[in-house]
Design a protein around this motif. Structure first.
Motif, PDB file in Angstrom:
ATOM      1  N   MET A   1       1.858   2.842 -13.543  1.00  0.00           N
ATOM      2  CA  MET A   1       2.774   1.951 -12.815  1.00  0.00           C
ATOM      3  C   MET A   1       2.411   0.502 -13.112  1.00  0.00           C
ATOM      4  SD  MET A   1       3.781   3.354  -9.082  1.00  0.00           S
ATOM      5  CE  MET A   1       2.156   3.725  -8.474  1.00  0.00           C
TER       6      MET A   1
ATOM      7  N   VAL B   1       4.281  -1.798  -8.168  1.00  0.00           N
ATOM      8  CA  VAL B   1       3.413  -1.572  -7.012  1.00  0.00           C
ATOM      9  C   VAL B   1       3.669  -2.630  -5.945  1.00  0.00           C
ATOM     10  CG1 VAL B   1       1.021  -1.583  -6.221  1.00  0.00           C
ATOM     11  CG2 VAL B   1       1.622  -0.430  -8.345  1.00  0.00           C
ATOM     12  N   TYR B   2       3.740  -3.892  -6.383  1.00  0.00           N
ATOM     13  CA  TYR B   2       3.907  -4.954  -5.389  1.00  0.00           C
ATOM     14  C   TYR B   2       5.268  -4.849  -4.698  1.00  0.00           C
ATOM     15  CZ  TYR B   2      -0.238  -6.996  -7.528  1.00  0.00           C
ATOM     16  OH  TYR B   2      -1.496  -7.194  -7.999  1.00  0.00           O
TER      17      TYR B   2
ATOM     18  N   SER C   1       5.255  -1.852  -2.299  1.00  0.00           N
ATOM     19  CA  SER C   1       4.442  -2.161  -1.124  1.00  0.00           C
ATOM     20  C   SER C   1       5.174  -3.130  -0.217  1.00  0.00           C
ATOM     21  CB  SER C   1       3.105  -2.764  -1.532  1.00  0.00           C
ATOM     22  OG  SER C   1       2.483  -1.964  -2.491  1.00  0.00           O
TER      23      SER C   1
ATOM     24  N   VAL D   1       7.802  -1.306   1.751  1.00  0.00           N
ATOM     25  CA  VAL D   1       7.208  -0.507   2.826  1.00  0.00           C
ATOM     26  C   VAL D   1       6.793  -1.420   3.980  1.00  0.00           C
ATOM     27  CG1 VAL D   1       5.236   0.934   3.471  1.00  0.00           C
ATOM     28  CG2 VAL D   1       6.438   1.346   1.332  1.00  0.00           C
ATOM     29  N   VAL D   2       6.150  -2.539   3.654  1.00  0.00           N
ATOM     30  CA  VAL D   2       5.679  -3.447   4.698  1.00  0.00           C
ATOM     31  C   VAL D   2       6.857  -3.993   5.502  1.00  0.00           C
ATOM     32  CG1 VAL D   2       4.631  -5.694   5.112  1.00  0.00           C
ATOM     33  CG2 VAL D   2       3.510  -4.074   3.588  1.00  0.00           C
TER      34      VAL D   2
ATOM     35  N   SER E   1       8.335  -1.344   7.667  1.00  0.00           N
ATOM     36  CA  SER E   1       7.442  -1.013   8.789  1.00  0.00           C
ATOM     37  C   SER E   1       7.480  -2.114   9.848  1.00  0.00           C
ATOM     38  CB  SER E   1       6.021  -0.791   8.290  1.00  0.00           C
ATOM     39  OG  SER E   1       5.422  -2.022   7.953  1.00  0.00           O
ATOM     40  N   ILE E   2       7.593  -3.366   9.403  1.00  0.00           N
ATOM     41  CA  ILE E   2       7.653  -4.453  10.389  1.00  0.00           C
ATOM     42  C   ILE E   2       8.951  -4.364  11.186  1.00  0.00           C
ATOM     43  CG2 ILE E   2       7.828  -6.967  10.660  1.00  0.00           C
ATOM     44  CD1 ILE E   2       5.888  -7.230   8.326  1.00  0.00           C
TER      45      ILE E   2
ATOM     46  N   ALA F   1       2.789  -7.111  12.851  1.00  0.00           N
ATOM     47  CA  ALA F   1       2.220  -7.061  11.500  1.00  0.00           C
ATOM     48  C   ALA F   1       0.750  -7.445  11.460  1.00  0.00           C
ATOM     49  CB  ALA F   1       3.011  -7.940  10.527  1.00  0.00           C
TER      50      ALA F   1
ATOM     51  N   VAL G   1      -1.148  -5.477   8.778  1.00  0.00           N
ATOM     52  CA  VAL G   1      -0.977  -5.887   7.378  1.00  0.00           C
ATOM     53  C   VAL G   1      -2.053  -6.901   7.014  1.00  0.00           C
ATOM     54  CG1 VAL G   1       0.562  -6.997   5.736  1.00  0.00           C
ATOM     55  CG2 VAL G   1       1.496  -5.499   7.503  1.00  0.00           C
TER      56      VAL G   1
ATOM     57  N   GLY H   1      -5.581  -5.312   7.162  1.00  0.00           N
ATOM     58  CA  GLY H   1      -5.829  -4.460   6.003  1.00  0.00           C
ATOM     59  C   GLY H   1      -6.106  -5.286   4.762  1.00  0.00           C
ATOM     60  N   PHE H   2      -5.259  -6.297   4.505  1.00  0.00           N
ATOM     61  CA  PHE H   2      -5.404  -7.066   3.279  1.00  0.00           C
ATOM     62  C   PHE H   2      -6.705  -7.861   3.282  1.00  0.00           C
ATOM     63  CE2 PHE H   2      -4.816 -10.714   0.543  1.00  0.00           C
ATOM     64  CZ  PHE H   2      -4.369 -10.108  -0.612  1.00  0.00           C
TER      65      PHE H   2
ATOM     66  N   CYS I   1      -9.863  -5.756   3.338  1.00  0.00           N
ATOM     67  CA  CYS I   1     -10.160  -5.174   2.035  1.00  0.00           C
ATOM     68  C   CYS I   1     -10.803  -6.206   1.110  1.00  0.00           C
ATOM     69  CB  CYS I   1      -8.870  -4.639   1.428  1.00  0.00           C
ATOM     70  SG  CYS I   1      -9.112  -3.718  -0.071  1.00  0.00           S
ATOM     71  N   VAL I   2     -10.217  -7.411   1.090  1.00  0.00           N
ATOM     72  CA  VAL I   2     -10.775  -8.482   0.252  1.00  0.00           C
ATOM     73  C   VAL I   2     -12.201  -8.797   0.702  1.00  0.00           C
ATOM     74  CG1 VAL I   2     -10.552 -10.913  -0.360  1.00  0.00           C
ATOM     75  CG2 VAL I   2      -8.525  -9.446  -0.269  1.00  0.00           C
TER      76      VAL I   2
ATOM     77  N   VAL J   1     -10.402   0.887   6.357  1.00  0.00           N
ATOM     78  CA  VAL J   1      -9.856   0.182   5.184  1.00  0.00           C
ATOM     79  C   VAL J   1     -10.702   0.514   3.963  1.00  0.00           C
ATOM     80  CG1 VAL J   1      -9.482  -2.088   4.143  1.00  0.00           C
ATOM     81  CG2 VAL J   1      -8.896  -1.713   6.530  1.00  0.00           C
TER      82      VAL J   1
ATOM     83  N   ILE K   1       2.879   3.403  12.548  1.00  0.00           N
ATOM     84  CA  ILE K   1       3.260   2.157  11.849  1.00  0.00           C
ATOM     85  C   ILE K   1       2.039   1.311  11.546  1.00  0.00           C
ATOM     86  CG2 ILE K   1       4.468  -0.030  12.180  1.00  0.00           C
ATOM     87  CD1 ILE K   1       6.751   1.539  13.288  1.00  0.00           C
TER      88      ILE K   1
ATOM     89  N   GLN L   1       0.998   0.205   7.736  1.00  0.00           N
ATOM     90  CA  GLN L   1       0.805  -1.207   7.375  1.00  0.00           C
ATOM     91  C   GLN L   1      -0.599  -1.438   6.817  1.00  0.00           C
ATOM     92  OE1 GLN L   1       1.740  -3.511  10.848  1.00  0.00           O
ATOM     93  NE2 GLN L   1       3.941  -3.374  10.519  1.00  0.00           N
ATOM     94  N   LEU L   2      -1.583  -0.882   7.515  1.00  0.00           N
ATOM     95  CA  LEU L   2      -2.974  -1.078   7.101  1.00  0.00           C
ATOM     96  C   LEU L   2      -3.202  -0.556   5.686  1.00  0.00           C
ATOM     97  CD1 LEU L   2      -5.777  -1.884   8.584  1.00  0.00           C
ATOM     98  CD2 LEU L   2      -6.201   0.558   8.493  1.00  0.00           C
TER      99      LEU L   2
ATOM    100  N   THR M   1      -0.995   0.205   3.297  1.00  0.00           N
ATOM    101  CA  THR M   1      -0.216  -0.485   2.263  1.00  0.00           C
ATOM    102  C   THR M   1      -0.874  -1.807   1.895  1.00  0.00           C
ATOM    103  OG1 THR M   1       1.701   0.424   3.389  1.00  0.00           O
ATOM    104  CG2 THR M   1       2.122  -1.122   1.609  1.00  0.00           C
ATOM    105  N   ALA M   2      -1.329  -2.543   2.902  1.00  0.00           N
ATOM    106  CA  ALA M   2      -1.989  -3.812   2.629  1.00  0.00           C
ATOM    107  C   ALA M   2      -3.263  -3.602   1.819  1.00  0.00           C
ATOM    108  CB  ALA M   2      -2.319  -4.513   3.941  1.00  0.00           C
ATOM    109  N   THR M   3      -3.982  -2.519   2.127  1.00  0.00           N
ATOM    110  CA  THR M   3      -5.194  -2.200   1.357  1.00  0.00           C
ATOM    111  C   THR M   3      -4.840  -1.928  -0.099  1.00  0.00           C
ATOM    112  OG1 THR M   3      -6.070  -1.173   3.359  1.00  0.00           O
ATOM    113  CG2 THR M   3      -7.232  -0.732   1.326  1.00  0.00           C
TER     114      THR M   3
ATOM    115  N   ALA N   1      -4.254  -5.206  -1.912  1.00  0.00           N
ATOM    116  CA  ALA N   1      -5.512  -5.895  -2.209  1.00  0.00           C
ATOM    117  C   ALA N   1      -6.267  -5.191  -3.324  1.00  0.00           C
ATOM    118  CB  ALA N   1      -6.371  -5.964  -0.948  1.00  0.00           C
TER     119      ALA N   1
ATOM    120  N   TYR O   1      -7.472  -6.554  -7.160  1.00  0.00           N
ATOM    121  CA  TYR O   1      -8.885  -6.593  -7.553  1.00  0.00           C
ATOM    122  C   TYR O   1      -9.280  -5.507  -8.558  1.00  0.00           C
ATOM    123  CZ  TYR O   1     -10.380 -10.278  -4.405  1.00  0.00           C
ATOM    124  OH  TYR O   1     -10.576 -11.487  -3.815  1.00  0.00           O
TER     125      TYR O   1
END
Lengths: 77, 576
Positions: free
Chosen positions: A1, A6-7, A10, A13-14, A17-18, A38, A41, A44-45, A48-49, B382, B453, B457-458, B460-462, B465, B469
């Motif tokens: 993909m 992917v973006y 995603s 979906v986001v 979901s919101i 949200a 979101v 999670g982002f 993860c970072v 996550v 939900i 969301q969690l 998908t956001a992962t 990210a 990376y």
């Protein structure tokens, strides 16, 4: 993909979901962040970072060693 | 109604598997766990087998309540799945030790007194070490030895605590949460080693990746979950465990970022997942304890499925490092799909079993007004999706082609994986099947709009990210230093040094003693030397070299004496 697919997926979906969250979710919030729209979101982002950056930094500074650090395969008994 | 102890069925199965020829062994490997599952279903809450033992002590080999029952059920299911996965294995002793290991887990679950508990507890360690050693590599031999030593140490701490309790007349397994003192801490430490709570966890990530392909599948399921069972039984509501669990959950995540060995990465996520259960035991509410129980139940299913997937990759490619894998998904599509079901389960994706149990623990933290615990456990999930759900499958199956040659995966391995995947999905879709079996009185509804939900969301956001990376996340050929460093480096150096010092001291005394002897012997030989006399005595020269053969009896004399003593003894016994 490809990255783009992917973006975009995603993102869809986001957004869906919101929308669902706004329409259907009755938050039983124990804390203020549980009622933010949200929140997950962002959590999670950035979570993860954060995990990646902190672990990589810790790995470089303290944790990672050469594969033969403990003697590798030429162990003698 | 006749009842059987499921552990004894598995012990018989283990003996059969170890001695029978191939076909019969395969039959025994399936029959024993199936019979054990039936035996578990025949046991009713409240059943007890009590036998009088020394010092007014009763041995309670079997005591059934809802908690031990649900753990026994999942241990038996796991034994069945693991044995199906190992059916092609041609090492009878390995198959036997795997079943014995499962029997140890069942024995602990049903043990009603401390003595029975510790015997089966030790059986876990001493049977499972062979699953490492049968890899027959130098690394496995050494990792297995370290594994055994750590567990022997933990078992002895546990035993010491039990001695203290027994000295006070307390023989039955009960909760120690309200107590304090040395027995409390010794037993807590002993169990913590098996639960792999950092810094006592390094045996796990050291030994599991070195185990045999089929053996590691058993190992990832039993030892830590038996420890979780023991914690629920003995230490519910011990607050120190809450933070121990949170640290575990995140510790595993950090190390998983750096790990290159696929099974070691999964092993770090055992620590992370067991962290949820340990934290829940610390919270101690009915909901939290139900959460710990159900998460252990789910965890055994999805983690063994993940280890089976990793094992299938190692079996078919002969490679075990992320940096050497990739681009093999076309050659093993079924394994990829089944692995992904396990990965979705551990990540808590709705409709899979991780979702219905992990969310229970996080909600329990929320209801207990522990916002920090809740958020940190949420953060760990996550990390779980990042590694087990994204990084590992991406670099193992997809990603840049590594040119690895893919061999055929035995059908029984895929059948076992399909069985695990089926159960992961079944319990995820019908959570009531599991919730009805939970021991404590707390109701929970996993599928609310809110939960679903949030999770979507969690995750998908992962994913986003992770995708950003990806270039930084590939496996790098390094190893990660963990707390086993302490006994592999400084303690090892210290021991070598200590042995050298002791040896040198002994040698020095030996040499000096000989010098002294040489100087003294002439005076005993010729006391005239003391008064300055110089006459050499007649007979043997002092300077003659010592020759031990001169003083030896011929062998015949020894035999003669032996016969004489035997005859005398024999007649003496006959006379009486």
């Amino acid at each position: 993909m490809s990255n783009k697919t992917v973006y975009i997926l995603s993102g869809i979906v986001v957004i869906v979901s919101i929308l669902l969250e706004i329409l259907f979710v009755h938050h039983h919030a124990h804390y203020w962040w549980q009622s933010l729209i949200a929140f997950d979101v962002f959590f999670g982002f950035f979570g993860c970072v954060l995990i990646i950056i902190v672990s990589k930094a810790a790995g470089k500074c303290f944790i990672q060693r050469d594969e033969n650090y403990y003697g590798g395969e030429d162990l003698d008994d | 109604m006749i009842e059987f102890h499921p552990a004894f069925i598995l012990i018989l199965g283990a003996l059969a598997a170890a001695v029978l020829p191939r076909r019969l062994r395969q039959f025994a490997m399936i029959a024993a766990p199936v019979l054990a599952i039936l035996a578990v279903y025949r046991l009713e809450s409240g059943t007890e087998w009590i036998y009088p033992f020394i010092n007014n002590m009763d041995l309670i080999l079997l005591r059934v309540d809802k908690l031990s029952w649900v753990f026994a059920l999942i241990f038996c299911i796991m034994a069945l799945l693991g044995n199906i996965y190992a059916l092609h294995n041609d090492n009878p002793r390995e198959c036997g030790s795997a079943l014995l290991y499962a029997a140890g887990a069942l024995g602990v679950a049903f043990a009603g007194d401390w003595f029975t508990l510790i015997v089966f507890w030790e059986l876990l360690a001493f049977s499972s070490v062979f699953l490492v050693w049968f890899s027959k590599t130098p690394e496995a031999r050494r990792a297995g030895m370290r594994y055994l030593l750590v567990h022997a140490f933990g078992g002895n701490l546990f035993l010491a605590g039990i001695f203290i309790l027994a000295a006070n007349g307390q023989f039955e397994v009960t909760s120690l949460t309200a107590s304090s003192g040395s027995a409390f801490w010794l037993i807590l430490l002993g169990i913590s080693i098996n639960a792999a709570i950092p810094p006592l966890h390094a045996w796990l990530t050291d030994a599991y990746p070195e185990g045999t392909i089929t053996g590691s599948v058993f190992m990832c399921a039993f030892t830590t979950k038996v420890a979780v069972y023991a914690l629920i039984r003995i230490f519910p509501g011990t607050e120190i465990l809450i933070w121990a669990g949170v640290i575990m959950a995140l510790y595993g995540v950090v190390y998983a970022v750096l790990e290159n060995d696929i099974r070691r990465l999964l092993a770090y996520h055992i620590i992370s997942q067991v962290g949820y259960m340990v934290a829940a035991v610390g919270m101690g509410t009915d909901l939290a304890l139900n959460g710990a129980t159900s998460h252990a139940f789910s965890h055994i299913l999805y983690k063994s499925l993940l280890f089976m997937g990793a094992g299938a990759v190692i079996y078919s490619t002969g490679r075990r490092k992320l940096s050497e894998l990739g681009g093999i998904y076309r050659q093993m599509p079924l394994a990829v799909i089944l692995y992904m079901i396990g990965a979705f389960s551990i990540s808590g994706v709705p409709l899979f079993n991780g979702f219905i149990s992990k969310s229970m623990i996080i909600s329990a933290a929320s209801y207990n007004h522990m916002p920090a615990v809740e958020l940190l456990l949420y953060l760990a999930s996550v990390g779980t999706f990042l590694h087990t759900g994204l990084k590992l499958p991406y670099f193992m199956f997809f990603g840049p082609d590594s040119g690895a040659k893919v061999g055929k995966i035995p059908g029984n391995m895929l059948v076992a994986m399909a069985g695990g995947a089926f159960l992961c999905t079944l319990y995820g879709v019908f959570p009531a099947l599991l919730y009805n079996k939970l021991p404590f009185d707390a109701s929970y509804v996993p599928y609310t709009w809110d939960h679903v939900i949030s999770t979507v969301q969690l995750l998908t956001a992962t994913l986003v990210a992770f995708w950003i990376y990806i270039p930084k996340l590939g496996g790098v050929p390094t190893i990660s230093v963990d707390t086993d460093w302490v006994y592999r480096k400084p303690v090892a150096v210290f021991m070598t040094w200590l042995v050298a010092v002791v040896c040198n001291i002994r040698d020095w005394f030996g040499v000096q003693g000989n010098v002294l002897l040489k100087k003294v012997v002439p005076y005993f030989n010729n006391p005239f030397l003391l008064v300055g006399g110089k006459t050499p005595v007649s007979g043997e020269a002092v300077t003659a070299d010592y020759d031990e053969n001169k003083y030896r009896f011929p062998v015949g004399v020894t035999v003669l004496f032996t016969v004489i003593v035997f005859v005398i003894t024999f007649f003496y016994i006959m006379m009486i």
